[in-house]
Design a protein around this motif. Structure first.
Motif, PDB file in Angstrom:
ATOM      1  N   ASN A 310       0.849  -1.189   0.000  1.00 48.91           N
ATOM      2  CA  ASN A 310       0.000   0.000   0.000  1.00 48.91           C
ATOM      3  C   ASN A 310       0.886   1.241   0.000  1.00 48.91           C
ATOM      4  O   ASN A 310       1.579   1.527   0.979  1.00 48.91           O
ATOM      5  N   ARG A 311       0.888   1.954  -1.126  1.00 49.58           N
ATOM      6  CA  ARG A 311       1.711   3.152  -1.249  1.00 49.58           C
ATOM      7  C   ARG A 311       1.001   4.392  -0.715  1.00 49.58           C
ATOM      8  O   ARG A 311       1.585   5.472  -0.710  1.00 49.58           O
ATOM      9  N   LYS A 312      -0.243   4.253  -0.309  1.00 49.81           N
ATOM     10  CA  LYS A 312      -0.998   5.421   0.132  1.00 49.81           C
ATOM     11  C   LYS A 312      -0.326   6.096   1.325  1.00 49.81           C
ATOM     12  O   LYS A 312      -0.137   7.323   1.351  1.00 49.81           O
ATOM     13  N   GLU A 313       0.072   5.311   2.313  1.00 50.02           N
ATOM     14  CA  GLU A 313       0.705   5.884   3.504  1.00 50.02           C
ATOM     15  C   GLU A 313       2.068   6.462   3.176  1.00 50.02           C
ATOM     16  O   GLU A 313       2.487   7.465   3.758  1.00 50.02           O
ATOM     17  N   GLU A 314       2.787   5.809   2.234  1.00 49.01           N
ATOM     18  CA  GLU A 314       4.094   6.332   1.855  1.00 49.01           C
ATOM     19  C   GLU A 314       3.957   7.716   1.215  1.00 49.01           C
ATOM     20  O   GLU A 314       4.712   8.642   1.528  1.00 49.01           O
ATOM     21  N   TYR A 315       3.002   7.859   0.311  1.00 53.41           N
ATOM     22  CA  TYR A 315       2.808   9.153  -0.332  1.00 53.41           C
ATOM     23  C   TYR A 315       2.334  10.207   0.678  1.00 53.41           C
ATOM     24  O   TYR A 315       2.707  11.393   0.590  1.00 53.41           O
ATOM     25  N   ARG A 316       1.505   9.789   1.617  1.00 50.53           N
ATOM     26  CA  ARG A 316       1.055  10.738   2.645  1.00 50.53           C
ATOM     27  C   ARG A 316       2.240  11.232   3.475  1.00 50.53           C
ATOM     28  O   ARG A 316       2.358  12.426   3.792  1.00 50.53           O
ATOM     29  N   LEU A 372      -9.561  12.559  -7.052  1.00 46.70           N
ATOM     30  CA  LEU A 372      -9.613  11.266  -6.355  1.00 46.70           C
ATOM     31  C   LEU A 372     -11.055  10.807  -6.241  1.00 46.70           C
ATOM     32  O   LEU A 372     -11.950  11.584  -5.921  1.00 46.70           O
ATOM     33  N   ARG A 375     -12.919   4.840  -3.019  1.00 47.31           N
ATOM     34  CA  ARG A 375     -12.588   3.447  -3.323  1.00 47.31           C
ATOM     35  C   ARG A 375     -13.593   2.516  -2.646  1.00 47.31           C
ATOM     36  O   ARG A 375     -13.259   1.720  -1.769  1.00 47.31           O
TER      37      ARG A 375
END
Length: 494
Positions: A310-316, A372, A375
């Motif tokens: 999950n890249r969502k947290e990384e981008y955040r 966005l 989802r």
């Protein structure tokens, strides 16, 4: 199948497996079977009772119940009984009839079957390439058996059949296990990746054994002469008839059919019958299909693990770091660390480049907005209403152009016609579209039994193949091609 009395009569010997007191009956029969394997065939009631009460499960078991159970098993023909008169000292003891009990032949085989069923998942099945090698060596010795003694021939024949039965049963059970629901569920788990390579290597080693031995076995079986086989079978039948059997009558014809049937099974397995694919080929295909399925599942698991990050947290986190920068210079340094060569990360998007200059940095260009969407499964975009457009004029214009194009093509085709005939060897340079129409007419005529067909405008024609053995060159704007010297002859409608 031949219907006989043995086939249609009820099998009372199997009643103890599902009777009311099945726990007692099965334990008694297991006691008899364990002693049978130790070559102790006869047991007294007292011995059976002593064995039963050794287990805490039968702590309340009484001698009267043991006597009733033995009597019932005797009625169901699971036990044979005989009165013991060796230690009788008085008439009273003789009247009490002290018996000894022995398992019947049916009961022995039933217990063996039950034991195999109990250990079915423990023992499992396997694919043994050594069995194929043993069968190959046994088949290659077929010609030697003509000169051997019937005792040696029977031993060879028994070993060959046992190896074949083991091979057939083991491969069916193993393939069944690999195609079972439990195997399918396991192939979708991460633990499957651990022994995937070992399983594939195991199957490939068996395939190598198939490739090395099946061809040799098939050739050996095909080269055997009928006279030689009959001589070998005759020795096997003679040995079978020489075995003394009690209360069983066997005929030579019965044994001969059994031996021929077993040989035919081996022949069909490796060679096949009447153009049908042999069982060895089916096993080869089934094993390859399983390898492909295992590889596909492993690839899906690997892909799922790769996409599961999950890249969502990384981008955040990266966005928070940029917001904490004091000035643009610090943001540049942060950008070099995040998007630099040491740890590259990329955000894809439909970015419109305002200039092709390689000296313009990303921060100097206009920002890009990304909308966005939620989802969730229930999310649906709002539909916009649109008016129905009237396109009758556009359709008419399109139809007019198509008709005009067809008219031009028909004029060009009629120009190629000479006395109701289009001769391919005398055609001028053709346009690609005209060539396609002519070749389509040829194809339509070739598909007909009388080599005739109709054009799009309904004209009937026939294909003249009188000079088909000769060739001609058709010249086109995009190249030349050589074809048989054919002609299209149009028929006048009567």
């Amino acid at each position: 199948m031949q219907v006989s009395d043995k086939l249609i009569k009820p099998l009372t010997e199997a009643k103890y497996l599902n009777a009311d007191n099945v726990s007692r009956y099965r334990c008694i029969m297991r006691i008899f079977f364990e002693h049978y394997e130790k070559l102790k065939y006869w047991l007294y009631q007292e011995e059976v009772y002593e064995e039963m009460i050794k287990d805490p499960f039968f702590a309340d078991y009484r001698p009267e119940q043991c006597q009733q159970d033995l009597t019932m098993l005797t009625e169901w023909k699971n036990l044979n009984t005989i009165q013991d008169t060796k230690k009788v000292a008085s008439i009273e003891e003789f009247k009490n009839k002290k018996y000894r009990y022995q398992m019947t032949e049916y009961s022995v085989e039933i217990e063996r079957l039950v034991l195999r069923l109990e250990n079915l998942f423990i023992e499992g099945a396997s694919l043994e390439p050594t069995l194929l090698e043993r069968i190959r060596r046994g088949i290659e010795r077929f010609s030697e058996m003509v000169e051997r003694d019937k005792n040696e021939v029977y031993t060879w024949w028994t070993d060959l059949n046992n190896d074949f039965v083991r091979l057939n049963q083991n491969y069916q059970d193993y393939i069944r296990d690999l195609n079972s629901v439990r195997a399918e569920e396991m192939m979708h788990t991460k633990q499957f990746l651990v022994f995937k390579d070992r399983l594939i290597e195991y199957l490939r080693s068996f395939i190598k054994g198939l490739q090395r031995n099946v061809g040799v076995i098939e050739e050996s079986l095909c080269m055997q002469k009928e006279e030689m086989k009959n001589q070998v079978f005759e020795k096997v039948v003679d040995y079978e008839l020489s075995i003394p059997r009690m209360d069983v009558e066997v005929s030579k014809e019965m044994i001969w059919q059994k031996v021929k049937g077993r040989y035919q099974s081996i022949y069909d397995w490796f060679v096949g019958n009447e153009g049908q694919e042999n069982e060895a080929g089916k096993l080869f295909d089934a094993t390859n299909d399983i390898i492909r399925k295992i590889t596909r599942y492993a690839a899906q698991l690997s892909e799922k693990n790769a996409l599961g990050a999950n890249r969502k947290e990384e981008y955040r986190k990266v966005a928070e770091l940029f917001l904490k920068c004091q000035d643009m210079e610090e943001a540049h340094k942060m950008s070099a660390m995040v998007f630099g060569m040491e740890c590259p990360q990329h955000i894809a998007g439909d970015l419109v480049c305002e200039t092709d200059s390689m000296n313009i940095g990303v921060y100097e260009e206009q920002p890009m907005e990304i909308s966005l969407k939620p989802r969730i499964r229930t999310y649906r975009e709002k539909s916009r209403r649109s008016a129905i457009r009237e396109s009758a004029e556009q359709k008419q214009e399109t139809r007019r152009k198509m008709l005009e194009k067809q008219r031009e093509e028909m004029e060009k085709l009629q120009a190629l016609e000479v006395n109701g005939r289009i001769h391919f060897g005398e055609l001028p340079v053709l346009e690609p579209r005209i060539r396609e129409i002519l070749l389509k007419w040829l194809s339509d005529a070739m598909e007909s039994a009388d080599f005739s067909a109709r054009t799009d405008d309904g004209r009937r024609y026939i294909l003249d193949r009188s000079r088909a053995d000769e060739t001609c060159v058709v010249h086109c704007l995009d190249g030349n091609f050589t074809m048989p010297d054919l002609s299209i002859v149009f028929q006048e409608e009567t």
